[in-house]
Motif scaffolding. Structure first.
Motif, short mmCIF file in Angstrom:
data_model
loop_
_atom_site.label_atom_id
_atom_site.label_comp_id
_atom_site.label_asym_id
_atom_site.label_seq_id
_atom_site.Cartn_x
_atom_site.Cartn_y
_atom_site.Cartn_z
N GLU A 33 1.03 -1.43 0.03
CA GLU A 33 -0.06 -0.06 -0.10
C GLU A 33 0.71 0.81 0.07
OE1 GLU A 33 -3.22 0.49 -0.43
OE2 GLU A 33 -3.87 -1.48 0.01
N GLU A 34 2.01 1.49 0.46
CA GLU A 34 3.11 2.32 0.43
C GLU A 34 3.45 2.43 -0.40
OE1 GLU A 34 5.13 2.10 3.91
OE2 GLU A 34 3.91 1.94 5.70
N TYR A 35 3.76 1.54 -1.11
CA TYR A 35 4.36 1.42 -2.77
C TYR A 35 3.42 1.74 -3.31
CZ TYR A 35 6.23 -0.07 -6.65
OH TYR A 35 7.17 -0.42 -8.17
N SER A 67 12.15 -1.66 -3.40
CA SER A 67 11.26 -1.07 -1.88
C SER A 67 12.30 -2.14 -0.54
CB SER A 67 9.80 -2.05 -1.92
OG SER A 67 8.97 -2.12 0.08
N ALA A 70 1.19 4.34 -3.17
CA ALA A 70 1.00 5.28 -2.66
C ALA A 70 2.26 6.24 -2.49
CB ALA A 70 0.99 5.80 -1.26
N HIS A 115 5.79 5.41 -1.92
CA HIS A 115 7.08 5.21 -1.62
C HIS A 115 8.13 4.24 -1.85
CE1 HIS A 115 9.75 4.17 1.86
NE2 HIS A 115 9.78 3.73 1.45
#
Length: 304
Positions: free
Chosen positions: A51-53, A90, A55, A57
């Motif tokens: 989810e961070e990826y 990541s 978004a 990140h």
């Protein structure tokens, strides 16, 4: 049972490895459904990291943009998402995907003493049954790895949740890795995602007939934490997501330690280029190095 330092298994993990009978089944049928290799906590962490990826990140960016990079962005809309090199971009995703237990299973299946990452693709199949990109037509991975010397590469399909026919699970064509293939111009420049599904269905049927075989499709019913492995020449695909939630997974493509780059020319004489070829370091003789630890880290060394 010996393993290199940093790649040892506990007694509990040894019990999760495939038995000799299961390895024999893999070699005959071209697929294997593992025992539970990931905990709920690991998969929760993996989903949070992805989810961070999504978004935006990134711990590091690719040093260049390869010619066939899968790289979904929010502006691409509610299509099936594919993002390559997530293990590189990541740290959190990469740390989970490099779990030595996964490599140990792959080593037994491939009959190898070293397993390295070849590629990782983050996949998100939205709950939109009519979305054309949700259907993955029949193909096998080795077509897109023509620059690889190995015939024993394999893929670990890692869903983040229970994966069933309803949400478009991966489906294998049983035993197809042992077929003799009809002449084909398939390579990484003719990706299945850009092709007419009916054309690839016809190719599958023609190859089955050429081998005197029936097409036997086996949907992989994968409980959460388990992994589906398949041989690089096993035909596979998937249907639409009919569930009310997205189908989330990573396709972790793995190479045995003997794999190296080899030049492969298309019919027009032009050399095929895999994405790694513009990213990885070079060997002493100037070839792309598919053992570059930055992009192709080891996940297992030794005898499981």
């Amino acid at each position: 049972m010996t393993a290199a330092p940093g790649f040892r298994r506990t007694e509990a993990e040894l019990a999760l490895l495939p038995t000799p009978e299961e390895v024999a089944h893999y070699r005959e049928h071209g697929w294997y459904l593992s025992r539970r290799l990931f905990s709920d906590e690991e998969l929760d962490a993996l989903q949070a990291a992805t989810e961070e990826y999504y978004a935006g990140h990134r711990d590091r960016e690719l040093p260049g943009r390869p010619p066939r990079l899968a790289s979904w962005r929010p502006e691409d809309g509610p299509v099936q998402r594919h993002n390559d090199y997530v293990h590189y971009e990541s740290d959190a995703i990469g740390a989970i995907l490099r779990k030595p237990l996964v490599g140990a299973v792959a080593a037994l299946l491939a009959g190898a003493e070293e397993i390295r990452v070849f590629q990782s693709t983050l996949i998100y199949k939205p709950p939109v049954p009519e979305e054309p990109s949700n259907r993955v037509p029949w193909h096998f991975d080795k077509h897109y790895w023509q620059t690889c010397t190995s015939e024993e590469m394999l893929t670990a399909f890692i869903p983040f949740h229970d994966c069933r026919e309803e949400n478009g699970t991966i489906t294998m064509v049983d035993g197809s890795h042992r077929w003799q293939e009809l002449p084909s111009g398939e390579d990484s420049t003719r990706h299945f995602a850009d092709r007419d599904g009916s054309e690839l269905e016809d190719i599958l049927s023609a190859n089955a007939a050429h081998n005197g075989q029936q097409v036997r499709k086996v949907p992989m019913l994968i409980p959460r934490g388990h992994i589906s492995f398949h041989h690089c020449r096993t035909y596979h695909g998937s249907g639409p997501n009919l569930a009310s939630y997205p189908r989330r997974a990573v396709s972790l493509h793995l190479q045995d330690g003997a794999n190296e780059y080899r030049r492969h020319d298309r019919a027009d004489g032009e050399a095929v280029v895999y994405n790694h070829d513009v990213l990885v370091r070079r060997t002493e003789d100037g070839r792309p190095d598919y053992a570059d630890p930055e992009f192709c880290p080891a996940v297992w060394r030794g005898r499981p």
